[in-house]
Design a protein around this motif. Structure first.
Motif, PDB file in Angstrom:
ATOM      1  N   GLY A 178       0.830  -1.191   0.000  1.00  0.00           N
ATOM      2  CA  GLY A 178       0.000   0.000   0.000  1.00  0.00           C
ATOM      3  C   GLY A 178       0.873   1.253   0.000  1.00  0.00           C
ATOM      4  N   PHE A 179       0.251   2.413   0.092  1.00  0.00           N
ATOM      5  CA  PHE A 179       1.020   3.650   0.126  1.00  0.00           C
ATOM      6  C   PHE A 179       0.260   4.698   0.924  1.00  0.00           C
ATOM      7  CE2 PHE A 179      -1.746   3.835  -3.512  1.00  0.00           C
ATOM      8  CZ  PHE A 179      -2.192   5.144  -3.563  1.00  0.00           C
ATOM      9  N   GLU A 180       0.969   5.772   1.238  1.00  0.00           N
ATOM     10  CA  GLU A 180       0.393   6.829   2.071  1.00  0.00           C
ATOM     11  C   GLU A 180       0.181   8.096   1.258  1.00  0.00           C
ATOM     12  OE1 GLU A 180       2.606   5.849   6.288  1.00  0.00           O
ATOM     13  OE2 GLU A 180       3.809   6.398   4.548  1.00  0.00           O
ATOM     14  N   PHE A 181      -0.886   8.814   1.581  1.00  0.00           N
ATOM     15  CA  PHE A 181      -1.138  10.114   0.954  1.00  0.00           C
ATOM     16  C   PHE A 181      -1.749  11.026   2.002  1.00  0.00           C
ATOM     17  CE2 PHE A 181      -3.620  12.917  -2.090  1.00  0.00           C
ATOM     18  CZ  PHE A 181      -2.494  13.582  -2.568  1.00  0.00           C
ATOM     19  N   ASN A 182      -1.082  12.157   2.232  1.00  0.00           N
ATOM     20  CA  ASN A 182      -1.511  13.089   3.280  1.00  0.00           C
ATOM     21  C   ASN A 182      -1.926  14.403   2.639  1.00  0.00           C
ATOM     22  OD1 ASN A 182      -0.543  11.098   5.131  1.00  0.00           O
ATOM     23  ND2 ASN A 182       1.511  11.929   4.888  1.00  0.00           N
ATOM     24  N   ILE A 183      -3.172  14.779   2.849  1.00  0.00           N
ATOM     25  CA  ILE A 183      -3.724  15.958   2.190  1.00  0.00           C
ATOM     26  C   ILE A 183      -4.255  16.931   3.239  1.00  0.00           C
ATOM     27  CG2 ILE A 183      -6.018  14.899   1.873  1.00  0.00           C
ATOM     28  CD1 ILE A 183      -6.100  16.249  -0.885  1.00  0.00           C
ATOM     29  N   MET A 184      -3.900  18.197   3.098  1.00  0.00           N
ATOM     30  CA  MET A 184      -4.333  19.230   4.032  1.00  0.00           C
ATOM     31  C   MET A 184      -5.362  20.125   3.345  1.00  0.00           C
ATOM     32  SD  MET A 184      -1.992  22.210   5.802  1.00  0.00           S
ATOM     33  CE  MET A 184      -1.331  21.245   7.152  1.00  0.00           C
ATOM     34  N   VAL A 185      -6.418  20.472   4.080  1.00  0.00           N
ATOM     35  CA  VAL A 185      -7.423  21.392   3.540  1.00  0.00           C
ATOM     36  C   VAL A 185      -7.431  22.653   4.392  1.00  0.00           C
ATOM     37  CG1 VAL A 185      -8.887  19.700   2.400  1.00  0.00           C
ATOM     38  CG2 VAL A 185      -9.234  20.131   4.813  1.00  0.00           C
TER      39      VAL A 185
ATOM     40  N   THR B 239      -6.204  15.782  12.639  1.00  0.00           N
ATOM     41  CA  THR B 239      -6.031  14.806  11.566  1.00  0.00           C
ATOM     42  C   THR B 239      -6.950  13.614  11.756  1.00  0.00           C
ATOM     43  OG1 THR B 239      -4.313  13.529  12.697  1.00  0.00           O
ATOM     44  CG2 THR B 239      -3.586  15.443  11.430  1.00  0.00           C
ATOM     45  N   VAL B 240      -7.337  13.028  10.646  1.00  0.00           N
ATOM     46  CA  VAL B 240      -8.097  11.783  10.677  1.00  0.00           C
ATOM     47  C   VAL B 240      -7.568  10.899   9.549  1.00  0.00           C
ATOM     48  CG1 VAL B 240      -9.964  12.778   9.275  1.00  0.00           C
ATOM     49  CG2 VAL B 240     -10.415  10.758  10.652  1.00  0.00           C
ATOM     50  N   SER B 241      -7.353   9.614   9.847  1.00  0.00           N
ATOM     51  CA  SER B 241      -6.758   8.697   8.864  1.00  0.00           C
ATOM     52  C   SER B 241      -7.705   7.558   8.525  1.00  0.00           C
ATOM     53  CB  SER B 241      -5.445   8.126   9.404  1.00  0.00           C
ATOM     54  OG  SER B 241      -4.488   9.140   9.583  1.00  0.00           O
ATOM     55  N   HIS B 242      -7.620   7.094   7.286  1.00  0.00           N
ATOM     56  CA  HIS B 242      -8.422   5.973   6.807  1.00  0.00           C
ATOM     57  C   HIS B 242      -7.551   5.101   5.907  1.00  0.00           C
ATOM     58  CE1 HIS B 242     -12.057   8.376   7.834  1.00  0.00           C
ATOM     59  NE2 HIS B 242     -11.346   9.375   7.354  1.00  0.00           N
ATOM     60  N   VAL B 243      -7.863   3.829   5.846  1.00  0.00           N
ATOM     61  CA  VAL B 243      -7.265   2.969   4.822  1.00  0.00           C
ATOM     62  C   VAL B 243      -8.349   2.715   3.778  1.00  0.00           C
ATOM     63  CG1 VAL B 243      -6.244   0.728   4.291  1.00  0.00           C
ATOM     64  CG2 VAL B 243      -5.652   1.895   6.425  1.00  0.00           C
ATOM     65  N   ILE B 244      -8.110   3.192   2.569  1.00  0.00           N
ATOM     66  CA  ILE B 244      -9.067   3.015   1.480  1.00  0.00           C
ATOM     67  C   ILE B 244      -8.535   1.938   0.545  1.00  0.00           C
ATOM     68  CG2 ILE B 244     -10.226   4.139  -0.478  1.00  0.00           C
ATOM     69  CD1 ILE B 244      -9.925   6.788   0.966  1.00  0.00           C
ATOM     70  N   GLU B 245      -9.366   0.962   0.232  1.00  0.00           N
ATOM     71  CA  GLU B 245      -8.951  -0.134  -0.646  1.00  0.00           C
ATOM     72  C   GLU B 245      -9.818  -0.145  -1.889  1.00  0.00           C
ATOM     73  OE1 GLU B 245      -8.250  -4.981  -0.518  1.00  0.00           O
ATOM     74  OE2 GLU B 245      -8.459  -3.842   1.345  1.00  0.00           O
ATOM     75  N   GLU B 246      -9.180  -0.156  -3.056  1.00  0.00           N
ATOM     76  CA  GLU B 246      -9.899  -0.187  -4.331  1.00  0.00           C
ATOM     77  C   GLU B 246      -9.161  -1.117  -5.287  1.00  0.00           C
ATOM     78  OE1 GLU B 246     -11.894   3.148  -7.205  1.00  0.00           O
ATOM     79  OE2 GLU B 246      -9.733   3.313  -6.924  1.00  0.00           O
ATOM     80  N   ASN B 247      -9.846  -2.157  -5.758  1.00  0.00           N
ATOM     81  CA  ASN B 247      -9.253  -3.123  -6.690  1.00  0.00           C
ATOM     82  C   ASN B 247      -7.922  -3.688  -6.184  1.00  0.00           C
ATOM     83  OD1 ASN B 247     -11.400  -2.717  -8.474  1.00  0.00           O
ATOM     84  ND2 ASN B 247     -10.346  -1.033  -9.502  1.00  0.00           N
TER      85      ASN B 247
ATOM     86  N   LYS C 211      -3.350   4.554   2.538  1.00  0.00           N
ATOM     87  CA  LYS C 211      -3.621   5.166   3.838  1.00  0.00           C
ATOM     88  C   LYS C 211      -3.747   6.669   3.609  1.00  0.00           C
ATOM     89  CE  LYS C 211      -2.106   6.010   8.531  1.00  0.00           C
ATOM     90  NZ  LYS C 211      -1.010   6.075   9.502  1.00  0.00           N
ATOM     91  N   LEU C 212      -4.972   7.149   3.713  1.00  0.00           N
ATOM     92  CA  LEU C 212      -5.255   8.560   3.475  1.00  0.00           C
ATOM     93  C   LEU C 212      -5.354   9.284   4.817  1.00  0.00           C
ATOM     94  CD1 LEU C 212      -6.222  10.948   1.595  1.00  0.00           C
ATOM     95  CD2 LEU C 212      -8.544  10.158   2.113  1.00  0.00           C
ATOM     96  N   THR C 213      -4.601  10.355   4.959  1.00  0.00           N
ATOM     97  CA  THR C 213      -4.714  11.208   6.143  1.00  0.00           C
ATOM     98  C   THR C 213      -5.173  12.592   5.696  1.00  0.00           C
ATOM     99  OG1 THR C 213      -2.988  10.006   7.331  1.00  0.00           O
ATOM    100  CG2 THR C 213      -3.506  12.224   8.109  1.00  0.00           C
ATOM    101  N   VAL C 214      -6.274  13.047   6.279  1.00  0.00           N
ATOM    102  CA  VAL C 214      -6.806  14.376   5.978  1.00  0.00           C
ATOM    103  C   VAL C 214      -6.498  15.283   7.166  1.00  0.00           C
ATOM    104  CG1 VAL C 214      -8.868  15.730   5.407  1.00  0.00           C
ATOM    105  CG2 VAL C 214      -8.661  13.369   4.583  1.00  0.00           C
ATOM    106  N   ILE C 215      -5.772  16.363   6.901  1.00  0.00           N
ATOM    107  CA  ILE C 215      -5.424  17.325   7.949  1.00  0.00           C
ATOM    108  C   ILE C 215      -6.331  18.542   7.789  1.00  0.00           C
ATOM    109  CG2 ILE C 215      -3.593  18.718   8.990  1.00  0.00           C
ATOM    110  CD1 ILE C 215      -2.275  16.256   6.651  1.00  0.00           C
TER     111      ILE C 215
END
Length: 362
Positions: A62-69, A110-118, A123-127
């Protein structure tokens, strides 16, 4: 290139009918490296199978992606993030009994989720940055955000400098910051200029016009042009930057993105029937605004940039440009002593523990 013919006196080489074209190029002082092209090989090697190996490893790990709004309250930040990832990933959506109240200070959560598709896990973290731009006096309201971004670089740097390093260093660095501009139809506000000037040097910023359906098509276009001019006039660098284009093909793609920035977006998590099909959209008295219809808004362009075409590039720019700049500066500081208490020890004692963190698996 030079053309080498096989030695016909050798039994082995006589069986080889193909000629090998070897292109010699200087790779360093006293070193030569040859380039042998696929059409010149004697047979199949199987080099491209490494792509399948890389894909298999990535799918397992898997991989990580951290996005800030970032943006003042009421601009639809939570809704847009939910729309981007087609799930309730925002802090507001996954906090039980959430109450909307304006924070007196800027607090990062921050809140983190593991999203699985196909079979691919992310691992998505929204800041989130509640309180930004909501006060009467917004002086220096960007400072907690600058501090947070630098703290994540510091954490990563400390992990890298350990004698016994982890095989995979946890990556909490901010890969992208979506900055929400209110659809005023005028120009950038002083707070917008100050924020993007400062943050643009340490993180990849993607500006968007929030709730763009409040503007007519003509107003929207004029507003976008004024914003682009303001960005140039104030020396603000937003993603993707021209100097990071790696080849002509990438430059053409990125030029089309740069001409569209800031993206005029509309977010919703509600579906409606349009011509017998279910679409994400906002229902109004005069019709349905289809979120993923490029004729209605530019949400699809933003989604493609963040996820489908540039997600890995955002991570690469974070690591190779922004983090590297931070790393070089920190290592060049004459008083840098990793054994003494400093920003990192303060971070461990105070910084991260105050933040609201939760994880889910989608």
């Amino acid at each position: 290139g030079l053309c080498f013919l096989p030695d016909r006196s050798s039994d082995t080489t006589m069986e080889l009918e193909a000629e090998v074209n070897v292109e010699l190029c200087q790779s360093g002082p006293g070193l030569q490296m040859s380039l042998i092209r696929g059409t010149d090989l004697f047979g199949y090697i199987g080099i491209e199978a490494v792509l399948d190996q890389m894909r298999s490893k990535t799918m397992k790990a898997g991989f990580e992606f951290n996005i800030m709004v970032v943006g003042q309250s009421g601009l639809g930040k939570s809704t847009l993030v939910n729309t981007l990832f087609k799930s309730k990933v925002s802090r507001k959506s996954c906090t039980p009994n959430y109450e909307e109240k304006i924070s007196k200070t800027v607090k990062l959560q921050t809140v983190s989720h593991v999203i699985e598709e196909n079979g691919v896990k992310m691992k998505l973290t929204v800041i989130d940055t509640p309180g930004f731009g909501d006060q009467i006096n917004n002086d220096n309201c960007w400072e907690p955000i600058v501090k947070y971004v630098n703290e994540q670089y510091e954490k990563y740097l400390r992990e890298e400098l350990h004698i016994n390093r982890k095989r995979v260093i946890p990556d909490s660095r901010v890969h992208c910051c979506i900055y929400f501009l209110p659809a005023t139809g005028h120009r950038l506000r002083p707070i917008d200029v100050e924020f993007m000037k400062r943050l643009g040097k340490i993180v990849s910023i993607v500006p968007v016009i929030a709730k763009a359906d409040t503007l007519t098509i003509e107003e929207r276009q004029e507003f976008k042009e004024r914003i682009r001019q303001d960005l140039v006039d104030n020396g603000i660098h937003v993603y993707p930057q021209k100097e990071y284009d790696e080849d002509p093909e990438e430059r053409i793609l990125n030029n089309s993105i740069r001409e569209s920035i800031p993206f005029a977006v509309v977010g919703t998590d509600k579906e409606h029937q349009v011509n017998g099909n279910k679409v994400l959209g906002r229902k109004t008295n005069w019709g349905i605004i289809e979120v993923e219809n490029v004729a209605h808004c530019e949400f699809a362009n933003l989604r493609d940039l963040l996820i489908r075409s540039h997600l890995q590039d955002l991570k690469d720019v974070t690591h190779n440009i922004h983090y590297e700049t931070y790393r070089v500066r920190r290592l060049n500081e004459s008083n840098m002593n990793f054994s003494e208490p400093g920003p990192f020890s303060w971070l461990m004692e105070n910084g991260i523990t105050d933040k609201c963190e939760s994880e889910s698996h989608l």
